[in-house]
Design a protein around this motif. Structure first.
Motif, PDB file in Angstrom:
ATOM      1  N   PRO A 192     -22.958  12.716  -2.542  1.00 37.20           N
ATOM      2  CA  PRO A 192     -22.891  11.763  -3.655  1.00 37.20           C
ATOM      3  C   PRO A 192     -23.830  10.658  -2.875  1.00 37.20           C
ATOM      4  O   PRO A 192     -24.792   9.924  -2.042  1.00 37.20           O
ATOM      5  CB  PRO A 192     -21.354  10.454  -2.661  1.00 37.20           C
ATOM      6  CG  PRO A 192     -21.394  12.091  -1.466  1.00 37.20           C
ATOM      7  CD  PRO A 192     -21.366  13.113  -1.441  1.00 37.20           C
ATOM      8  N   ALA A 193     -23.832   9.322  -4.206  1.00 31.90           N
ATOM      9  CA  ALA A 193     -25.098   7.969  -3.580  1.00 31.90           C
ATOM     10  C   ALA A 193     -24.323   7.038  -3.381  1.00 31.90           C
ATOM     11  O   ALA A 193     -23.135   6.480  -3.332  1.00 31.90           O
ATOM     12  CB  ALA A 193     -25.439   7.772  -4.891  1.00 31.90           C
ATOM     13  N   LEU A 194     -25.090   6.862  -2.298  1.00 30.20           N
ATOM     14  CA  LEU A 194     -24.296   5.501  -1.301  1.00 30.20           C
ATOM     15  C   LEU A 194     -23.860   4.249  -2.211  1.00 30.20           C
ATOM     16  O   LEU A 194     -22.719   3.207  -2.080  1.00 30.20           O
ATOM     17  CB  LEU A 194     -24.949   4.652  -0.404  1.00 30.20           C
ATOM     18  CG  LEU A 194     -24.999   5.797   0.491  1.00 30.20           C
ATOM     19  CD1 LEU A 194     -25.447   5.516   2.763  1.00 30.20           C
ATOM     20  CD2 LEU A 194     -23.339   6.088   1.559  1.00 30.20           C
ATOM     21  N   MET A 195     -24.798   3.848  -3.024  1.00 30.20           N
ATOM     22  CA  MET A 195     -24.751   3.000  -4.429  1.00 30.20           C
ATOM     23  C   MET A 195     -25.340   3.412  -5.884  1.00 30.20           C
ATOM     24  O   MET A 195     -26.454   2.931  -5.512  1.00 30.20           O
ATOM     25  CB  MET A 195     -26.330   1.811  -4.099  1.00 30.20           C
ATOM     26  CG  MET A 195     -24.803   0.695  -2.552  1.00 30.20           C
ATOM     27  SD  MET A 195     -23.376   0.211  -3.576  1.00 30.20           S
ATOM     28  CE  MET A 195     -22.392  -1.118  -2.726  1.00 30.20           C
ATOM     29  N   PRO A 196     -24.572   4.296  -6.498  1.00 29.89           N
ATOM     30  CA  PRO A 196     -26.015   4.386  -7.639  1.00 29.89           C
ATOM     31  C   PRO A 196     -26.074   3.578  -8.478  1.00 29.89           C
ATOM     32  O   PRO A 196     -25.049   3.562  -8.962  1.00 29.89           O
ATOM     33  CB  PRO A 196     -24.868   5.617  -8.035  1.00 29.89           C
ATOM     34  CG  PRO A 196     -23.294   5.328  -7.397  1.00 29.89           C
ATOM     35  CD  PRO A 196     -23.370   4.438  -5.966  1.00 29.89           C
ATOM     36  N   GLY A 197     -27.225   3.141  -8.178  1.00 35.26           N
ATOM     37  CA  GLY A 197     -27.523   2.282  -9.525  1.00 35.26           C
ATOM     38  C   GLY A 197     -27.283   0.652  -9.619  1.00 35.26           C
ATOM     39  O   GLY A 197     -26.633   0.454  -8.227  1.00 35.26           O
TER      40      GLY A 197
END
Length: 312
Positions: free
Chosen positions: A63-68
């Motif tokens: 998972p990305a912490l803040m995806p975009g």
């Protein structure tokens, strides 16, 4: 009713129930405002980092912490909403704050009209008008009760939450941990003021219970459960938090809402419930719902951006 729908209802109901304990736990902490903000926010942020680390170390999920950029914008507005709502309960009755924050679907509908060109349906416009009248009754009571500033803070929080949901709908990837990561924004602000004025929390265990356990569980449930339900059902379950939070406050603190708050709150709940039942004629899952008045999932996952057709 299939097994996924049953599980979805149970998960969302549990998430709304958990969320209803947020305000009582904050008040039980008996904390100075900025100290509470810093402690609660960093506790929630810490949970997000731990979950993110465990997922990357022990699973194939990355998972990305803040995806975009849309996720960053979502996190910023979501953090503002948390800050505004918590500030509101320090400056007005908690019942006022809870009922006014429930007004956010109206802002969502207006923003969807402006940003996505989604024309509100007739039923949505009627529900919005009733909700506006309900909020005006509550705020009008604040003029005589001396808590107008707190009521306006709650309204600002509702607008910020609607902005966050709108930003989330612009995201091309699932926002994942963004609701928890967003806690860093009010946390940093709170920490700054704590360094200036000092730290004061009488019962930190209640704040930590809220930040470490209750809020992460609530956010997770409200992010996962709606995937299996219609938008109308989600709207109904979200009302649990709006109804139960004032009840817990009354039972624990004997904090009885004013008559104007009860009348205005009843109008808001009736408008949301009636709108949800009317929209329940369809069977679209919540994540595919194109009605901006339906409360969005906590992740603010991308929705279809087609126009909302007027009801016949």
């Amino acid at each position: 009713m299939n097994k996924e729908q049953v599980n979805g209802r149970l998960i969302v109901a549990f998430g709304a129930l958990a969320l209803s304990f947020d305000v009582p736990l904050v008040k039980l902490g008996q904390a100075e405002f900025w100290s509470m903000i810093a402690l609660r926010s960093f506790a929630t942020f810490a949970v997000a980092i731990v979950v993110w680390g465990i997922a990357r170390l022990f699973t194939s999920y990355r998972p990305a912490l803040m995806p975009g950029r849309a996720a960053v914008l979502y996190g910023f507005f979501f953090g503002l909403a948390m800050l505004g709502f918590l500030a509101a309960i320090y400056h007005t009755s908690a019942a006022n704050a809870v009922f006014i924050i429930a007004f956010n679907p109206t802002f969502c509908a207006l923003l969807a009209w402006i940003v996505f060109k989604e024309r509100p349906s007739v039923s949505t416009v009627i529900a919005m008008a009733i909700m506006v009248f309900g909020v005006l009754l509550i705020v009008g009571g604040g003029l005589t009760g001396g808590h107008l500033f707190g009521d306006l803070l709650a309204a600002a929080a509702a607008l910020a939450l609607a902005c966050a949901i709108t930003a989330g709908r612009m995201a091309t990837k699932p926002l994942g941990l963004a609701p928890l990561i967003a806690a860093i924004f009010p946390g940093v602000v709170g920490l700054f003021f704590v360094t200036q004025g000092g730290y004061a929390v009488s019962s930190p265990e209640w704040i930590l219970l809220d930040g470490l356990i209750v809020m992460p569980i609530a956010y997770w449930c409200l992010a996962v459960g709606p995937r299996y339900l219609s938008g109308a059902e989600v709207g109904m379950f979200y009302l649990l938090e709006t109804v139960l939070a004032p009840v817990w406050l009354w039972l624990i603190f004997n904090d009885a809402p004013s008559t104007m708050t009860l009348v205005g709150g009843a109008l808001i709940i009736a408008a949301l419930a009636g709108h949800s039942l009317w929209q329940g004629r369809g069977t679209k899952p919540a994540l595919l719902s194109d009605d901006p008045l339906q409360p969005a999932p906590a992740t603010g996952s991308s929705h279809d951006s087609g126009d909302v057709k007027a009801d016949s």
